[in-house]
Write a protein that holds these residues in place. Structure first.
Motif, mmCIF file in Angstrom:
data_model
loop_
_atom_site.group_PDB
_atom_site.id
_atom_site.type_symbol
_atom_site.label_atom_id
_atom_site.label_comp_id
_atom_site.label_asym_id
_atom_site.label_seq_id
_atom_site.Cartn_x
_atom_site.Cartn_y
_atom_site.Cartn_z
ATOM 1 N N GLY A 295 0.701 -1.376 -0.199
ATOM 2 C CA GLY A 295 -0.021 0.071 -0.038
ATOM 3 C C GLY A 295 0.846 1.351 -0.023
ATOM 4 N N MET A 296 1.859 1.396 0.857
ATOM 5 C CA MET A 296 2.579 2.429 0.719
ATOM 6 C C MET A 296 3.539 2.607 -0.359
ATOM 7 S SD MET A 296 6.106 3.347 1.098
ATOM 8 C CE MET A 296 6.739 1.661 1.472
ATOM 9 N N ALA A 297 4.146 1.330 -1.049
ATOM 10 C CA ALA A 297 5.045 1.560 -2.002
ATOM 11 C C ALA A 297 4.190 2.047 -3.223
ATOM 12 C CB ALA A 297 5.570 0.252 -2.589
ATOM 13 N N LYS A 298 3.068 1.310 -3.588
ATOM 14 C CA LYS A 298 2.230 1.680 -4.692
ATOM 15 C C LYS A 298 1.415 2.843 -4.784
ATOM 16 C CE LYS A 298 3.460 -2.295 -6.688
ATOM 17 N NZ LYS A 298 4.218 -2.408 -7.943
ATOM 18 N N LEU A 299 0.787 3.319 -3.812
ATOM 19 C CA LEU A 299 0.091 4.515 -3.471
ATOM 20 C C LEU A 299 0.519 5.728 -3.164
ATOM 21 C CD1 LEU A 299 -3.108 2.760 -1.722
ATOM 22 C CD2 LEU A 299 -2.794 3.361 -4.060
ATOM 23 N N ASP A 300 1.499 5.701 -2.105
ATOM 24 C CA ASP A 300 2.425 6.716 -1.655
ATOM 25 C C ASP A 300 3.576 7.049 -2.500
ATOM 26 O OD1 ASP A 300 1.577 6.212 1.949
ATOM 27 O OD2 ASP A 300 0.420 6.759 0.483
ATOM 28 N N HIS A 301 4.183 6.174 -2.813
ATOM 29 C CA HIS A 301 5.536 6.279 -3.522
ATOM 30 C C HIS A 301 5.326 6.152 -5.029
ATOM 31 C CE1 HIS A 301 7.640 7.514 -0.014
ATOM 32 N NE2 HIS A 301 6.987 6.598 0.769
ATOM 33 N N ARG A 302 4.501 5.859 -5.466
ATOM 34 C CA ARG A 302 4.155 5.331 -7.003
ATOM 35 C C ARG A 302 5.423 4.595 -7.576
ATOM 36 N NH1 ARG A 302 3.619 10.391 -5.844
ATOM 37 N NH2 ARG A 302 5.545 11.201 -7.097
ATOM 38 N N ALA A 303 5.609 3.523 -7.093
ATOM 39 C CA ALA A 303 6.477 2.667 -7.480
ATOM 40 C C ALA A 303 6.436 1.891 -8.375
ATOM 41 C CB ALA A 303 7.244 1.768 -6.151
ATOM 42 N N ASP A 304 7.403 1.812 -9.516
ATOM 43 C CA ASP A 304 7.373 0.926 -10.552
ATOM 44 C C ASP A 304 7.690 -0.658 -10.068
ATOM 45 O OD1 ASP A 304 6.149 2.751 -12.493
ATOM 46 O OD2 ASP A 304 8.311 3.737 -12.409
ATOM 47 N N ILE A 305 8.824 -0.377 -9.365
ATOM 48 C CA ILE A 305 9.308 -1.746 -8.845
ATOM 49 C C ILE A 305 9.368 -1.496 -7.140
ATOM 50 C CG2 ILE A 305 11.374 -3.130 -8.541
ATOM 51 C CD1 ILE A 305 12.285 -2.065 -11.388
ATOM 52 N N ALA A 306 8.913 -2.574 -6.496
ATOM 53 C CA ALA A 306 8.780 -2.630 -4.987
ATOM 54 C C ALA A 306 9.342 -3.917 -4.677
ATOM 55 C CB ALA A 306 7.273 -2.618 -4.526
ATOM 56 N N LEU A 307 10.499 -3.437 -3.776
ATOM 57 C CA LEU A 307 11.318 -4.260 -3.142
ATOM 58 C C LEU A 307 11.258 -4.464 -1.645
ATOM 59 C CD1 LEU A 307 14.794 -3.813 -5.176
ATOM 60 C CD2 LEU A 307 12.723 -5.195 -5.814
ATOM 61 N N LEU A 308 10.891 -5.558 -1.069
ATOM 62 C CA LEU A 308 10.938 -5.610 0.275
ATOM 63 C C LEU A 308 12.102 -6.547 0.609
ATOM 64 C CD1 LEU A 308 9.978 -5.187 3.059
ATOM 65 C CD2 LEU A 308 8.080 -7.037 2.865
ATOM 66 N N VAL A 309 13.089 -6.243 1.085
ATOM 67 C CA VAL A 309 14.264 -6.912 1.356
ATOM 68 C C VAL A 309 14.559 -7.190 2.714
ATOM 69 C CG1 VAL A 309 16.845 -6.798 1.126
ATOM 70 C CG2 VAL A 309 15.242 -5.451 -0.555
ATOM 71 N N ALA A 310 14.768 -8.341 2.936
ATOM 72 C CA ALA A 310 14.922 -8.723 4.593
ATOM 73 C C ALA A 310 15.934 -9.943 4.695
ATOM 74 C CB ALA A 310 13.565 -9.433 4.998
ATOM 75 N N THR A 311 16.486 -10.016 5.985
ATOM 76 C CA THR A 311 17.843 -10.984 6.206
ATOM 77 C C THR A 311 17.122 -12.249 6.776
ATOM 78 O OG1 THR A 311 17.937 -9.953 8.256
ATOM 79 C CG2 THR A 311 19.385 -9.163 6.664
ATOM 80 N N CYS A 312 15.644 -12.286 6.765
ATOM 81 C CA CYS A 312 14.974 -13.408 7.226
ATOM 82 C C CYS A 312 13.985 -14.113 6.005
ATOM 83 C CB CYS A 312 14.282 -13.248 8.441
ATOM 84 S SG CYS A 312 13.057 -12.002 8.121
ATOM 85 N N PRO A 313 13.383 -15.320 6.408
ATOM 86 C CA PRO A 313 12.625 -15.735 5.489
ATOM 87 C C PRO A 313 11.093 -15.175 5.357
ATOM 88 C CG PRO A 313 13.511 -17.601 6.904
ATOM 89 C CD PRO A 313 13.804 -16.343 7.372
ATOM 90 N N PHE A 314 10.416 -15.266 4.450
ATOM 91 C CA PHE A 314 8.890 -14.856 4.273
ATOM 92 C C PHE A 314 8.169 -16.017 4.208
ATOM 93 C CE2 PHE A 314 8.859 -10.606 1.966
ATOM 94 C CZ PHE A 314 10.162 -10.254 1.864
ATOM 95 N N THR A 315 6.946 -15.984 5.067
ATOM 96 C CA THR A 315 6.071 -16.899 5.177
ATOM 97 C C THR A 315 5.430 -17.359 3.680
ATOM 98 O OG1 THR A 315 4.248 -15.365 5.693
ATOM 99 C CG2 THR A 315 5.263 -16.196 7.592
ATOM 100 N N ARG A 316 4.836 -18.176 3.740
ATOM 101 C CA ARG A 316 4.002 -18.877 2.411
ATOM 102 C C ARG A 316 3.195 -17.972 1.900
ATOM 103 N NH1 ARG A 316 -0.204 -21.842 0.932
ATOM 104 N NH2 ARG A 316 0.116 -22.804 -1.134
#
Length: 349
Positions: A295-316
């Motif tokens: 929501g933040m990346a697409k609406l507030d920042h008008r991102a063409d590419i949104a990256l969520l970078v983490a040093t841990c795994p993501f849930t399924r």
């Protein structure tokens, strides 16, 4: 010799050149308040051509160091006087002000400002020139002074002295000079040399420590990433974006970043918005984390590419949600590959 990377990383090396604020004027004019001594956060942001949230992030991360170089927060009666002096109409209950030293300190902390980089370049060039300039030749100057004293003594002699008398006068003057001037100077030089050697050894230890950290980062190990704090992790991810061709790349993590830790542009002009999560390997990124970032990346920042970078795994569920909304989930495994040199699919044409 000072190096820009070491200067950015080492507070002790920054302290060693903190008084060289004259380099600020060599890059551009720094706007100061009417007292001629201080600049506001707005003034500092304008000087470095960055946003005020970027400067506030630097303050947040390095407050004690900046305060030691003259950064202060005014409030109460002191703030009222400052507002009256500067004609400030703001109703803010506090205002941060920077001394010139604090502005120079900021230049040594801002990684993604062209102006800050120029200031660091002038500072390092000035240090190099100072290091290679010849030191005053004490012996040469002392010889000239002794010659003058001998000439004056002979001129005051009531009769023209013979060679033996002239030699005795000259010897007396030299003995007196050595005892009263040269010996104390040499003693002081010996003490100062010991102090300088101790300081140099401390700086060399600091440089060695920083070089080890840099070697670990260059090795691309996940252990090095795990050892970073949040700010260091953001800076490293910004470096990976630059490595893969993004330019410009702005790090805005900290207070007021509204979730966008890094904003960058790909060579073909696409806007990249990155959020960084430096967590332990045992943690996870949940679908709630992903939903909030999308929501933040697409609406507030008008991102063409949104990256969520983490040093841990993501849930399924988090991975499925990211895929549905065209968001790149840079989980621990993908981060390790990216850090090792693999270009992210999102950056490819």
């Amino acid at each position: 010799m000072l190096d820009e990377i070491v200067l950015l990383e080492s507070s002790s090396l920054r302290a060693s050149v903190a008084e060289r604020d004259e380099v600020l004027d060599r890059v551009k004019e720094l706007a100061l308040s009417p007292d001629g001594l201080h600049a506001t956060t707005k003034d500092v942001a304008a000087y470095f051509e960055v946003s005020e949230p970027v400067i506030r992030a630097v303050i947040h991360d390095h407050r004690s160091e900046l305060q030691s170089n003259g950064y202060r927060v005014l409030s109460g009666e002191e703030l009222s006087c400052f507002k009256q002096l500067c004609g400030i109409q703001s109703r803010s209950r506090s205002i941060g002000i920077f001394s010139r030293r604090a502005v120079l300190n900021t230049a040594m902390l801002l990684r993604d400002s062209i102006v800050a980089r120029q200031v660091r370049t002038y500072l390092l060039d000035s240090e190099r020139r100072q290091a290679i300039e010849p030191v005053d030749n004490l012996i040469h100057r002392l010889k000239e002074w002794i010659d003058t004293r001998i000439t004056d003594a002979l001129a005051r002699h009531p009769a023209a002295p013979d060679d033996a008398e002239a030699a005795r006068i000259a010897e007396d003057i030299v003995r007196t000079t050595i005892g009263t001037a040269v010996v104390p100077v040499l003693n002081t030089a010996i003490r100062n040399d010991g102090d300088q050697r101790a300081r140099i050894e401390a700086l060399e230890d600091e440089v060695t420590r920083l070089q080890r950290i840099l070697r670990e980062r260059e090795a691309g190990s996940m252990g090095a990433l795990d050892a970073m704090n949040a700010r260091q992790f953001e800076q490293h991810i910004a470096w990976l974006c630059r490595r893969d061709g993004c330019d410009p790349v702005t790090v805005a993590g900290g207070r007021g970043d509204t979730g966008a830790d890094i904003v960058a542009y790909t060579p073909d002009g696409r806007r990249v918005v990155v959020q960084c999560r430096a967590r332990t390997a045992a943690a996870t990124i949940t679908s709630g984390d992903v939903r909030q970032f999308i929501g933040m990346a697409k609406l507030d920042h008008r991102a063409d590419i949104a990256l969520l970078v983490a040093t841990c795994p993501f849930t399924r569920d988090a991975l499925l949600l990211a895929a549905r909304h065209d968001m790149t989930a840079v989980h621990r495994g993908l981060l390790e590959a990216w850090n090792g040199g693999v270009k992210l699919q999102a950056f490819r044409h």
